[in-house]
Design a protein around this motif. Structure first.
Motif, PDB file in Angstrom:
ATOM      1  N   PRO A   6     -40.539  75.244 -20.093  1.00 38.62           N
ATOM      2  CA  PRO A   6     -39.517  76.098 -19.474  1.00 38.62           C
ATOM      3  C   PRO A   6     -38.362  75.245 -18.972  1.00 38.62           C
ATOM      4  N   ALA A   7     -37.180  75.831 -18.946  1.00 34.54           N
ATOM      5  CA  ALA A   7     -35.996  75.107 -18.496  1.00 34.54           C
ATOM      6  C   ALA A   7     -36.117  74.720 -17.027  1.00 34.54           C
ATOM      7  N   THR A   8     -36.668  75.616 -16.197  1.00 33.08           N
ATOM      8  CA  THR A   8     -36.848  75.316 -14.779  1.00 33.08           C
ATOM      9  C   THR A   8     -38.209  75.832 -14.342  1.00 33.08           C
ATOM     10  N   LEU A   9     -38.726  75.247 -13.308  1.00 34.40           N
ATOM     11  CA  LEU A   9     -39.976  75.742 -12.747  1.00 34.40           C
ATOM     12  C   LEU A   9     -39.687  77.001 -11.936  1.00 34.40           C
ATOM     13  N   GLY A  10     -40.643  77.926 -11.925  1.00 30.61           N
ATOM     14  CA  GLY A  10     -40.461  79.153 -11.156  1.00 30.61           C
ATOM     15  C   GLY A  10     -40.485  78.887  -9.658  1.00 30.61           C
ATOM     16  N   ALA A  11     -41.227  77.885  -9.233  1.00 30.21           N
ATOM     17  CA  ALA A  11     -41.311  77.553  -7.814  1.00 30.21           C
ATOM     18  C   ALA A  11     -40.834  76.126  -7.629  1.00 30.21           C
ATOM     19  N   LEU A  52     -49.372  75.217  -3.405  1.00 32.53           N
ATOM     20  CA  LEU A  52     -50.326  75.964  -4.229  1.00 32.53           C
ATOM     21  C   LEU A  52     -51.451  75.059  -4.732  1.00 32.53           C
ATOM     22  N   GLU A  53     -51.098  73.836  -5.139  1.00 27.15           N
ATOM     23  CA  GLU A  53     -52.118  72.878  -5.602  1.00 27.15           C
ATOM     24  C   GLU A  53     -53.090  72.535  -4.481  1.00 27.15           C
ATOM     25  N   SER A  54     -52.560  72.247  -3.282  1.00 27.77           N
ATOM     26  CA  SER A  54     -53.446  71.883  -2.162  1.00 27.77           C
ATOM     27  C   SER A  54     -54.317  73.065  -1.758  1.00 27.77           C
ATOM     28  N   ASP A  55     -53.753  74.284  -1.771  1.00 24.41           N
ATOM     29  CA  ASP A  55     -54.564  75.468  -1.461  1.00 24.41           C
ATOM     30  C   ASP A  55     -55.701  75.629  -2.462  1.00 24.41           C
ATOM     31  N   ALA A  56     -55.416  75.389  -3.725  1.00 21.69           N
ATOM     32  CA  ALA A  56     -56.454  75.498  -4.756  1.00 21.69           C
ATOM     33  C   ALA A  56     -57.538  74.450  -4.547  1.00 21.69           C
TER      34      ALA A  56
END
Length: 132
Positions: free
Chosen positions: A83-88, A96-100
């Protein structure tokens, strides 16, 4: 190939005349973008010219050109898949990674310090389980 390896432009021009249609057809069958297919075809011939002195003993120029073109096709398709840009943003992504990771909890090989082993890396969590 010997003449191309010796840097004879006429030899490359002759090979190009004989092979450009099959190479372009091969690339075009895999890529819908005609401009990208033309660029990849040209790039295959340029790479062949650049590497020819090291491949002096090569007998089948077409299969070498096809291998080069296939590699370039793969690069092109991979570049189109991102993708051209990340959504977040980065911070949101890391949250999100740390929560996971926290939701995974301690694994079977966790030690007494409260470390949670995840893959090859280790995440150190405070004793109360909160992050931050």
């Amino acid at each position: 190939m010997y003449r191309i390896a010796d840097r004879e432009p006429a030899a490359l021009a002759e090979l190009y005349r004989l092979q450009v249609r099959p190479i372009f057809g091969h690339v075009r069958a895999r890529i819908d973008d005609i401009d990208a297919a033309a660029t990849i075809t040209r790039a295959a011939f340029v790479e062949m010219w650049r590497l020819a002195p090291a491949r002096r003993q090569l007998y089948d120029a077409r299969s070498w050109l096809l291998r080069i073109a296939d590699r370039r096709i793969g690069e092109h398709l991979r570049s189109q898949a991102w993708p051209a840009t990340l959504g977040a943003g980065y911070d949101e992504h890391m949250r999100l990674e740390s929560d996971a990771l926290i939701r995974l909890g301690p694994s079977d090989d966790s030690d007494r310090r409260g470390d949670s082993a995840v893959g090859c890396s280790r995440v150190v969590l405070p004793r109360d389980g909160r992050v931050g």
